[in-house]
Design a protein around this motif. Structure first.
Motif, mmCIF file in Angstrom:
data_model
loop_
_atom_site.group_PDB
_atom_site.id
_atom_site.type_symbol
_atom_site.label_atom_id
_atom_site.label_comp_id
_atom_site.label_asym_id
_atom_site.label_seq_id
_atom_site.Cartn_x
_atom_site.Cartn_y
_atom_site.Cartn_z
ATOM 1 N N HIS A 99 0.822 -1.204 0.000
ATOM 2 C CA HIS A 99 0.000 0.000 0.000
ATOM 3 C C HIS A 99 0.866 1.268 0.000
ATOM 4 O O HIS A 99 0.525 2.261 -0.647
ATOM 5 C CB HIS A 99 -0.928 -0.007 1.210
ATOM 6 C CG HIS A 99 -1.930 1.100 1.204
ATOM 7 N ND1 HIS A 99 -3.107 1.036 0.476
ATOM 8 C CD2 HIS A 99 -1.930 2.312 1.804
ATOM 9 C CE1 HIS A 99 -3.785 2.158 0.639
ATOM 10 N NE2 HIS A 99 -3.097 2.952 1.442
ATOM 11 N N SER A 100 1.983 1.208 0.718
ATOM 12 C CA SER A 100 2.822 2.408 0.831
ATOM 13 C C SER A 100 3.520 2.745 -0.487
ATOM 14 O O SER A 100 3.867 3.893 -0.721
ATOM 15 C CB SER A 100 3.848 2.253 1.960
ATOM 16 O OG SER A 100 4.862 1.353 1.582
ATOM 17 N N ILE A 101 3.722 1.732 -1.355
ATOM 18 C CA ILE A 101 4.324 2.079 -2.652
ATOM 19 C C ILE A 101 3.279 2.296 -3.733
ATOM 20 O O ILE A 101 3.555 2.944 -4.731
ATOM 21 C CB ILE A 101 5.392 1.057 -3.129
ATOM 22 C CG1 ILE A 101 4.812 -0.342 -3.301
ATOM 23 C CG2 ILE A 101 6.579 1.025 -2.188
ATOM 24 C CD1 ILE A 101 5.830 -1.317 -3.885
ATOM 25 N N ASN A 102 2.078 1.741 -3.548
ATOM 26 C CA ASN A 102 1.018 2.006 -4.518
ATOM 27 C C ASN A 102 -0.345 1.956 -3.836
ATOM 28 O O ASN A 102 -0.954 0.905 -3.695
ATOM 29 C CB ASN A 102 1.078 0.990 -5.670
ATOM 30 C CG ASN A 102 0.233 1.432 -6.851
ATOM 31 O OD1 ASN A 102 -0.600 2.341 -6.727
ATOM 32 N ND2 ASN A 102 0.440 0.807 -8.002
ATOM 33 N N ASN C 74 8.717 7.172 -10.694
ATOM 34 C CA ASN C 74 9.778 6.230 -10.328
ATOM 35 C C ASN C 74 9.198 4.968 -9.684
ATOM 36 O O ASN C 74 9.816 3.914 -9.687
ATOM 37 C CB ASN C 74 10.740 6.835 -9.278
ATOM 38 C CG ASN C 74 11.469 8.076 -9.729
ATOM 39 O OD1 ASN C 74 11.780 8.941 -8.914
ATOM 40 N ND2 ASN C 74 11.746 8.180 -11.017
ATOM 41 N N LEU C 75 8.007 5.123 -9.065
ATOM 42 C CA LEU C 75 7.540 4.094 -8.131
ATOM 43 C C LEU C 75 7.157 2.775 -8.789
ATOM 44 O O LEU C 75 7.088 1.760 -8.116
ATOM 45 C CB LEU C 75 6.373 4.615 -7.288
ATOM 46 C CG LEU C 75 6.659 5.827 -6.381
ATOM 47 C CD1 LEU C 75 5.501 6.035 -5.429
ATOM 48 C CD2 LEU C 75 7.949 5.677 -5.599
ATOM 49 N N HIS C 76 6.947 2.764 -10.099
ATOM 50 C CA HIS C 76 6.590 1.490 -10.759
ATOM 51 C C HIS C 76 7.771 0.524 -10.758
ATOM 52 O O HIS C 76 7.585 -0.670 -10.968
ATOM 53 C CB HIS C 76 6.133 1.737 -12.209
ATOM 54 C CG HIS C 76 7.273 1.914 -13.159
ATOM 55 N ND1 HIS C 76 7.658 0.962 -14.081
ATOM 56 C CD2 HIS C 76 8.161 2.932 -13.279
ATOM 57 C CE1 HIS C 76 8.704 1.393 -14.752
ATOM 58 N NE2 HIS C 76 9.033 2.580 -14.289
ATOM 59 N N ILE C 86 7.759 11.023 -1.898
ATOM 60 C CA ILE C 86 7.748 11.781 -3.153
ATOM 61 C C ILE C 86 8.171 13.220 -2.880
ATOM 62 O O ILE C 86 7.675 13.854 -1.948
ATOM 63 C CB ILE C 86 6.365 11.714 -3.829
ATOM 64 C CG1 ILE C 86 6.139 10.301 -4.387
ATOM 65 C CG2 ILE C 86 6.239 12.740 -4.950
ATOM 66 C CD1 ILE C 86 4.750 10.048 -4.933
ATOM 67 N N GLY C 87 9.126 13.702 -3.670
ATOM 68 C CA GLY C 87 9.644 15.058 -3.501
ATOM 69 C C GLY C 87 10.849 15.133 -2.586
ATOM 70 O O GLY C 87 11.530 16.152 -2.523
ATOM 71 N N GLU C 92 17.935 9.751 1.149
ATOM 72 C CA GLU C 92 17.286 9.696 2.463
ATOM 73 C C GLU C 92 16.204 8.634 2.502
ATOM 74 O O GLU C 92 16.078 7.876 3.473
ATOM 75 C CB GLU C 92 16.642 11.057 2.791
ATOM 76 C CG GLU C 92 17.622 12.044 3.370
ATOM 77 C CD GLU C 92 16.941 13.397 3.618
ATOM 78 O OE1 GLU C 92 15.800 13.410 4.122
ATOM 79 O OE2 GLU C 92 17.556 14.423 3.278
ATOM 80 N N SER C 93 15.438 8.560 1.441
ATOM 81 C CA SER C 93 14.358 7.579 1.362
ATOM 82 C C SER C 93 14.921 6.160 1.401
ATOM 83 O O SER C 93 14.443 5.304 2.154
ATOM 84 C CB SER C 93 13.576 7.818 0.064
ATOM 85 O OG SER C 93 12.765 6.724 -0.240
#
Ligand SMILES: [Zn+2]
Ligand SMILES: [Zn+2]
Lengths: 286, 99, 286, 99
Positions: A99-102, C74-76, C86-87, C92-93
């Motif tokens: 859920h956190s990535i999509n 990027n998330l796919h 995001i942003g 760091e992420s």
């Protein structure tokens, strides 16, 4: 429909743009993915990367089956779980990570062990099944259930420094029993929890499972049916070998087979394979 | 006849943990061909160092072992009757269940 | 030392027990991993799974270089990042994600683009370098820097539905320039951001990068040096081919080469390859 | 001479997006052998449908293209002078930079 004809909202177009740009994938394959449902049985070493990539790429509905809780000794390979989830349900942990990535896809939590009593009902809700379990009776149970329901099965396994992968019950190809009509002796059935595994090995196999499921769901490319991938991490050797087709003699999917939903529900997989569907792992003492 | 025999999925543990064996196997006296049945008997006598029941059952391999001749399932080439040729690669691999 | 001789605390023994159980890995390889340091250049499609698995398996010090921020598109494929980041900085992420699965290892954040002015200093602090970047000038820059510093380089690339992987500058093997002394025409240099990529493809290659780095760090198995893995996702074909060894004529690592740290720092990689080290991706308009 | 030619890493786009080509190529008049130099000329004439400069430079392949004869880098077999044999598999693959 969002009014764009292809059914993709502007947010989706942006999110999946790198897949939409791809001539051999594109809008049509992405739309198919978004309409597809995939069930991952097992949120462990194989299921972790499979689930993350399936969620990320935009599978419309993603189911997760597992009855286990997260333990510290899972974390070396089960990268979907974090330390914060130790002691909590693997399904909840995996669902939260997906859920956190999509947040735009549907994630269904099945917090129970897969058994003959619930398998037909659970599997029937999905288009494609991924076997990411860790034991022989589950593998027969899932394959038989997929034959009864007519679902393609993406099957992966890993132990030590080796991995294996194939697609069963797809497009006239073999089922698990066509290859393995008789269960192996129990002494030949190692589990990661007993015999050890280098974490990245199920990682690689789980990624390949996601890829094969994506190819089937989006009707792109040639799935690994009637072929098997054999991976040896130590020597960095990968073979993709040709395996038999559907066996006319198969007791479950063969020409004269009459394996019904009722027979499936009454079949004793633990007795058949002489091993339990789930078990407490050994404790390590160095 | 020069053959490459490979063991995997744990079967290598039965032959001193060596995965790849370059071997020389000849047809039995009076025969001009070597088939998989002959090769299995030869492997059992010459390579399997322990627990032969983990490799064979009767005159074939035990359940759960896949046999590949030149990257192709031996079910497609005649199983025990598969005729071997110079430089063939035969793989014996135990199916894995872990994850 | 914890007093166990092998330097592993009881918590570590529990966490890494499935790797310790493995006869061909075991305590010695795990101890080597825990003492090793690995730098991943690029926290994108390749770097995401590589970083997660390297953190999970217990690499002692893990460095991350990237100057980018996380974007929705990027998330796919970049499964280490979540929507919540995001942003924000990719480094760091990624560091937060690695920390959440293994808080016992050291994670070093390098929030900057790798350039000739900082590469020597950054790379010199690590045993092994993973090239998970997305452009030709970075690939030459990283390989040359690894030659100057004598570091093994695990190099992966993916685009569309294909991936490639090899280990450079390892144990007398070739460097990137031995294979590619002359840069390709810029029209042949596609990036994922321009040409598209199916997310799971860099996923598979990134996992293989982690595996090769683990093998080198723990001195287990045969790393993929003088060999290259070629992966075609569409047909599910994988080749592992034999490639040339070190070239005596190589301008950087060859017999008569005198490529020094100073020359490296003065080399113009963007001019050499006629393409920028980083660039704004195209916008997609369906 | 029967050969299998494969194009990858984007080079297939130069030949109608077909990756695998089973072809029949014979040595030139007066020659009894076919080498890679001959094959490249043949490929350029018969398979490359567009942008030949993306495939060749001079009489060799352009920078960034790896050539593999039977899964082995042609640098190890003599590059342009590599002699081809019946049923050889030749792969042309462009190096990738993406990630
Ligand atoms: Zn069957
Ligand atoms: Zn070099």
């Amino acid at each position: 429909d969002s009014g764009f004809g292809h059914g993709l909202s502007p947010d989706m177009i942006y999110r999946y743009s790198r897949q939409l740009l791809l001539p051999s994938f594109g809008v049509q394959a992405q739309s198919s993915l978004l309409k597809a449902s995939i069930l991952v049985v097992g949120a462990g070493g194989l299921g972790s990367p499979a689930l993350l990539y399936l969620a990320a790429c935009g599978v419309g509905r993603l189911g997760i089956v597992d009855h286990d809780v997260v333990e510290l000794n899972n974390l070396h390979r089960q990268i979907i779980h974090t330390e914060a989830y130790i002691g909590q349900s693997k399904v909840e942990s995996a669902a939260a990570a997906c859920h956190s990535i999509n947040s735009t896809i549907q994630i269904v939590e099945h917090k129970e062990a897969l058994r003959t009593s619930n398998a037909l009902e659970i599997l029937s809700k999905y288009d494609i099944v991924i076997d990411a379990t860790d034991n022989a009776p589950s593998r027969y149970l899932i394959s038989d259930c997929c034959v009864v329901l007519g679902k393609p099965l993406v099957s992966g396994a890993a132990i030590g420094l080796e991995g294996q992968l194939t697609v069963y019950n797809y497009n006239g190809g073999p089922c698990y029993r066509c290859l393995f009509p008789t269960p192996p002796p129990t002494t030949a059935c190692q589990r990661c929890s007993d015999s050890g595994v280098l974490g990245i090995v199920p990682g690689i196999i789980g990624c390949h499972q996601a890829l094969e499921a994506i190819k089937i769901a989006s009707d792109v490319g040639e799935p690994l049916s009637r072929r098997m991938l054999l991976f040896d991490a130590l020597t960095a050797r990968i073979r993709i070998v040709k395996i038999r087709g559907r066996s006319s003699q198969c007791e479950v999917c063969g020409e004269n087979a009459t394996f019904t939903a009722k027979q499936f529900q009454e079949f004793d997989y633990e007795k058949f394979t002489q091993s339990p569907l789930s078990m407490t792992p050994l404790k390590l003492d160095l | 006849m020069q053959l490459t025999l490979e063991f995997g999925g744990g079967l290598e543990l039965l032959c001193d943990s060596v995965k790849i064996h370059k071997v020389n196997v000849n047809p039995q006296d009076g025969e001009d061909k070597l088939n998989m049945k002959d090769l299995l008997a030869w492997v059992r006598t010459n390579l399997i160092k322990e627990r032969p029941e983990m490799f064979m059952k009767g005159d074939s391999v035990r359940p759960g072992v896949l046999v590949l001749v030149n990257d192709c399932d031996w079910e497609l080439s005649g199983q025990l009757d598969t005729t071997l040729e110079e430089k063939d690669v035969v793989v014996f691999i135990s199916t894995l269940h872990g994850g």
